[in-house]
Design a protein around this motif. Structure first.
Motif, PDB file in Angstrom:
ATOM      1  N   ALA A   1     -76.682   8.726  80.365  1.00  0.00           N
ATOM      2  CA  ALA A   1     -76.597   9.985  79.617  1.00  0.00           C
ATOM      3  C   ALA A   1     -75.865   9.788  78.298  1.00  0.00           C
ATOM      4  O   ALA A   1     -74.961   8.956  78.188  1.00  0.00           O
ATOM      5  CB  ALA A   1     -75.893  11.046  80.457  1.00  0.00           C
ATOM      6  N   VAL A   2     -76.243  10.587  77.307  1.00  0.00           N
ATOM      7  CA  VAL A   2     -75.555  10.569  76.012  1.00  0.00           C
ATOM      8  C   VAL A   2     -74.245  11.332  76.107  1.00  0.00           C
ATOM      9  O   VAL A   2     -73.239  10.940  75.521  1.00  0.00           O
ATOM     10  CB  VAL A   2     -76.465  11.166  74.914  1.00  0.00           C
ATOM     11  N   SER A   3     -74.249  12.415  76.850  1.00  0.00           N
ATOM     12  CA  SER A   3     -73.046  13.226  77.019  1.00  0.00           C
ATOM     13  C   SER A   3     -71.939  12.419  77.679  1.00  0.00           C
ATOM     14  O   SER A   3     -72.161  11.762  78.709  1.00  0.00           O
ATOM     15  CB  SER A   3     -73.355  14.458  77.870  1.00  0.00           C
ATOM     16  N   GLY A   4     -70.741  12.463  77.100  1.00  0.00           N
ATOM     17  CA  GLY A   4     -69.623  11.716  77.659  1.00  0.00           C
ATOM     18  C   GLY A   4     -69.234  12.176  79.041  1.00  0.00           C
ATOM     19  O   GLY A   4     -68.893  11.363  79.908  1.00  0.00           O
ATOM     20  N   GLU A   5     -69.267  13.504  79.285  1.00  0.00           N
ATOM     21  CA  GLU A   5     -68.899  14.030  80.589  1.00  0.00           C
ATOM     22  C   GLU A   5     -69.842  13.523  81.655  1.00  0.00           C
ATOM     23  O   GLU A   5     -69.422  13.012  82.702  1.00  0.00           O
ATOM     24  CB  GLU A   5     -68.906  15.562  80.559  1.00  0.00           C
ATOM     25  N   GLN A   6     -71.154  13.660  81.426  1.00  0.00           N
ATOM     26  CA  GLN A   6     -72.131  13.215  82.422  1.00  0.00           C
ATOM     27  C   GLN A   6     -72.096  11.703  82.578  1.00  0.00           C
ATOM     28  O   GLN A   6     -72.178  11.178  83.694  1.00  0.00           O
ATOM     29  CB  GLN A   6     -73.535  13.673  82.032  1.00  0.00           C
ATOM     30  N   ASN A   7     -71.937  10.979  81.487  1.00  0.00           N
ATOM     31  CA  ASN A   7     -71.892   9.522  81.537  1.00  0.00           C
ATOM     32  C   ASN A   7     -70.765   9.024  82.419  1.00  0.00           C
ATOM     33  O   ASN A   7     -70.901   8.010  83.119  1.00  0.00           O
ATOM     34  CB  ASN A   7     -71.743   8.970  80.118  1.00  0.00           C
ATOM     35  N   ALA A   8     -69.635   9.724  82.401  1.00  0.00           N
ATOM     36  CA  ALA A   8     -68.464   9.303  83.177  1.00  0.00           C
ATOM     37  C   ALA A   8     -68.623   9.567  84.664  1.00  0.00           C
ATOM     38  O   ALA A   8     -67.904   8.982  85.478  1.00  0.00           O
ATOM     39  CB  ALA A   8     -67.221  10.014  82.662  1.00  0.00           C
ATOM     40  N   LEU A   9     -69.564  10.436  85.049  1.00  0.00           N
ATOM     41  CA  LEU A   9     -69.765  10.770  86.460  1.00  0.00           C
ATOM     42  C   LEU A   9     -70.771   9.818  87.093  1.00  0.00           C
ATOM     43  O   LEU A   9     -71.723  10.215  87.747  1.00  0.00           O
ATOM     44  CB  LEU A   9     -70.232  12.228  86.581  1.00  0.00           C
ATOM     45  N   ARG A  10     -70.540   8.529  86.920  1.00  0.00           N
ATOM     46  CA  ARG A  10     -71.465   7.476  87.336  1.00  0.00           C
ATOM     47  C   ARG A  10     -71.121   6.844  88.668  1.00  0.00           C
ATOM     48  O   ARG A  10     -71.842   5.982  89.156  1.00  0.00           O
ATOM     49  CB  ARG A  10     -71.493   6.379  86.270  1.00  0.00           C
ATOM     50  N   PHE A  11     -69.991   7.224  89.258  1.00  0.00           N
ATOM     51  CA  PHE A  11     -69.540   6.622  90.518  1.00  0.00           C
ATOM     52  C   PHE A  11     -69.204   7.700  91.538  1.00  0.00           C
ATOM     53  O   PHE A  11     -68.740   8.783  91.187  1.00  0.00           O
ATOM     54  CB  PHE A  11     -68.236   5.819  90.362  1.00  0.00           C
ATOM     55  N   ALA A  12     -69.358   7.348  92.807  1.00  0.00           N
ATOM     56  CA  ALA A  12     -68.649   8.069  93.861  1.00  0.00           C
ATOM     57  C   ALA A  12     -67.245   7.477  93.949  1.00  0.00           C
ATOM     58  O   ALA A  12     -66.960   6.419  93.395  1.00  0.00           O
ATOM     59  CB  ALA A  12     -69.377   7.919  95.184  1.00  0.00           C
ATOM     60  N   GLY A  13     -66.360   8.171  94.653  1.00  0.00           N
ATOM     61  CA  GLY A  13     -64.996   7.660  94.813  1.00  0.00           C
ATOM     62  C   GLY A  13     -63.964   8.735  94.535  1.00  0.00           C
ATOM     63  O   GLY A  13     -64.273   9.929  94.515  1.00  0.00           O
ATOM     64  N   ALA A  14     -62.729   8.305  94.312  1.00  0.00           N
ATOM     65  CA  ALA A  14     -61.621   9.233  94.072  1.00  0.00           C
ATOM     66  C   ALA A  14     -61.608   9.643  92.605  1.00  0.00           C
ATOM     67  O   ALA A  14     -61.460   8.809  91.716  1.00  0.00           O
ATOM     68  CB  ALA A  14     -60.299   8.579  94.446  1.00  0.00           C
ATOM     69  N   TYR A  15     -61.763  10.939  92.370  1.00  0.00           N
ATOM     70  CA  TYR A  15     -61.619  11.507  91.031  1.00  0.00           C
ATOM     71  C   TYR A  15     -60.222  12.106  90.913  1.00  0.00           C
ATOM     72  O   TYR A  15     -59.732  12.755  91.840  1.00  0.00           O
ATOM     73  CB  TYR A  15     -62.695  12.558  90.770  1.00  0.00           C
ATOM     74  N   TYR A  16     -59.590  11.867  89.783  1.00  0.00           N
ATOM     75  CA  TYR A  16     -58.181  12.231  89.617  1.00  0.00           C
ATOM     76  C   TYR A  16     -58.036  13.502  88.794  1.00  0.00           C
ATOM     77  O   TYR A  16     -58.562  13.600  87.679  1.00  0.00           O
ATOM     78  CB  TYR A  16     -57.426  11.095  88.930  1.00  0.00           C
ATOM     79  N   LEU A  17     -57.318  14.468  89.357  1.00  0.00           N
ATOM     80  CA  LEU A  17     -56.908  15.664  88.627  1.00  0.00           C
ATOM     81  C   LEU A  17     -55.463  15.464  88.197  1.00  0.00           C
ATOM     82  O   LEU A  17     -54.583  15.248  89.038  1.00  0.00           O
ATOM     83  CB  LEU A  17     -57.038  16.909  89.503  1.00  0.00           C
ATOM     84  N   VAL A  18     -55.220  15.512  86.884  1.00  0.00           N
ATOM     85  CA  VAL A  18     -53.894  15.240  86.333  1.00  0.00           C
ATOM     86  C   VAL A  18     -53.403  16.497  85.612  1.00  0.00           C
ATOM     87  O   VAL A  18     -54.057  16.994  84.693  1.00  0.00           O
ATOM     88  CB  VAL A  18     -53.931  14.047  85.366  1.00  0.00           C
ATOM     89  N   VAL A  19     -52.270  17.002  86.057  1.00  0.00           N
ATOM     90  CA  VAL A  19     -51.714  18.254  85.529  1.00  0.00           C
ATOM     91  C   VAL A  19     -50.439  17.949  84.758  1.00  0.00           C
ATOM     92  O   VAL A  19     -49.542  17.275  85.278  1.00  0.00           O
ATOM     93  CB  VAL A  19     -51.403  19.245  86.673  1.00  0.00           C
TER      94      VAL A  19
END
Length: 448
Positions: free
Chosen positions: A328-346
């Motif tokens: 994907a050209v979109s950075g957001e969609q491009n980064a969603l290329r793996f399964a696994g642990a996604y990190y929420l940082v507050v």
């Protein structure tokens, strides 16, 4: 565990019993460790030193070189600590195979009392042996003007037009300084965690999915569970779908990990509670929620301004996790290329304390997982570190992920009591067995 060894007669033997004082001391030492371990497991990880960030406990300290000739090697699957000066580039060496994709996240940690501008940050790139740039990324502090851990990702993709051959590559890290006179000089700590992704076992799609459910989900309204955050990627606390609450102080950064399987969509909303007093003033970009993928690559973020009354904001709807998203050209969609642990940082900006006091402030995270999970691609090998793209926990095997800190503490306490009892029983059996063995040996000795 009773340690056994083979005797000269070829039988399994048990050593002579230790003196009673030593055995009691061992028992007391083992049981004394239990409360500390329970506290460590049930509490958020402490930050490293005074930086506010919890570095991986097994991280190896390395010194970045000023040029490629002296660059130290980095091994995928290892985590490293280093230091970044306020001027000049640092070089690290990578030896990469032709068929694997390499990802090298770099987290920069400025001192908590540093002064930074919105455009201050770091730049990260991966270059081949001829100085050709394979990929470039940057991370900056933004409008919050608050010193905090920031992460940028260097990468080498095996299927690209450039940098596709096996050989020597270099990670290049540098400060992105705005030139503002208010920026505090001095070095920043670094955490570097290189990883690799194997090639596919067969062929797959070479274009990104064009359609997916982009509707905003209904907000979750379940009863909240208490969940303290970690202080770094390595100590991130696991979250499943649900409503989670914690407390945060100005200048603090909290890390959470959400397992996301292939085919699943992650939704996240953050709420900042009211001060509960006579609030006056306004802080722009007071609270920031950032999302990173399993190799710590940036996906998306959202910030909210704060006037002392409760505020809420959500990440934009994100596509399902899919291998083909990398096209994907979109950075957001491009980064969603793996399964696994996604990190929420507050992160809560330090300026909040100047306007509304030192806190702590109440934060609520609403985490949703939609979509139908699937088996994902078939890899020709294993990731390094192994299991990096495993999200089996998304299927409900998180253990305490759907509970809260109080539930986890009760479970740990029960387990600790059981473990302590078992240890004492083992020591008792050990002593009794050894004494009986010694009596048999004495009985067999010839009399004078």
């Amino acid at each position: 565990m009773i340690r056994r060894w083979r005797t000269t007669a070829g039988h399994r033997g048990i050593g002579r019993a230790a003196p009673l004082g030593a055995r009691l001391g061992a028992a007391l030492a083992l049981t004394a460790l239990l409360p500390a371990s329970l506290v460590a497991l049930a509490s958020p990880a402490r930050a490293d030193g005074g930086s506010g960030y919890a570095f991986a406990p097994d991280a190896r300290t390395v010194t970045g070189a000023k040029g490629t000739a002296d660059a130290v090697p980095l091994e995928p699957g290892e985590t490293y600590r280093s230091s970044l000066p306020d001027k000049g580039e640092l070089y690290f060496r990578l030896e990469l195979a032709a068929a694997t994709d390499a990802y090298v996240p770099v987290t920069a940690v400025p001192p908590p009392d540093a002064t930074v501008s919105a455009s201050d940050g770091i730049t990260v790139s991966v270059e081949d042996a001829n100085g050709v740039s394979c990929h470039y990324d940057s991370a900056r502090f933004g409008a919050g003007l608050s010193p905090r851990p920031i992460t940028a990702l260097g990468r080498r993709e095996a299927g690209g037009a450039l940098c596709k051959d096996a050989g020597t590559y270099y990670l290049v890290v540098e400060r992105a300084v705005s030139g503002s006179r208010t920026t505090t000089p001095g070095s920043w700590d670094l955490e570097i965690a290189p990883a690799t992704e194997p090639a596919l076992a067969g062929t797959g799609a070479t274009t990104a999915p064009e359609t997916w459910n982009s509707a905003s989900p209904e907000p979750l309204t379940a009863d909240p569970h208490r969940r303290t955050g970690g202080a770094g990627f390595s100590t991130a606390r696991t979250l499943g779908q649900g409503v989670w609450q914690t407390r945060i102080t100005p200048g603090q950064t909290l890390y959470y990990a959400v397992p996301v399987a292939w085919g699943r969509q992650l939704h996240a909303t953050v709420d900042l509670g009211s001060t509960g007093g006579d609030a006056h003033g306004y802080v722009s970009a007071a609270l920031n929620l950032s999302l990173y993928n399993p190799v710590r690559g940036y996906v998306d973020d959202v910030s909210l301004g704060y006037d002392g009354t409760q505020k809420s904001s959500s990440l934009d709807p994100l596509p399902p996790v899919a291998y083909a998203n990398r096209y994907a050209v979109s950075g957001e969609q491009n980064a969603l290329r793996f399964a696994g642990a996604y990190y929420l940082v507050v992160h809560l900006t330090g300026q909040t304390a100047d306007t509304f006091g030192p806190g702590p402030y109440g934060v609520t995270l609403r985490v949703g997982l939609d979509g139908t999970p699937n088996s994902g691609p078939e890899y020709a090998g294993s990731s390094v570190p192994k299991g990096l793209f495993d999200a089996s926990s998304d299927q409900g095997s998180l253990g305490t992920a759907t509970g809260d800190d109080h539930t986890a503490m009760r479970a740990l306490a029960a387990a600790g009591i059981g473990t302590g009892t078992a240890l004492l029983l083992v020591l008792g059996v050990w002593t009794l067995t050894a004494r009986r063995a010694q009596i048999r040996v004495n009985a067999q000795k010839p009399t004078a």
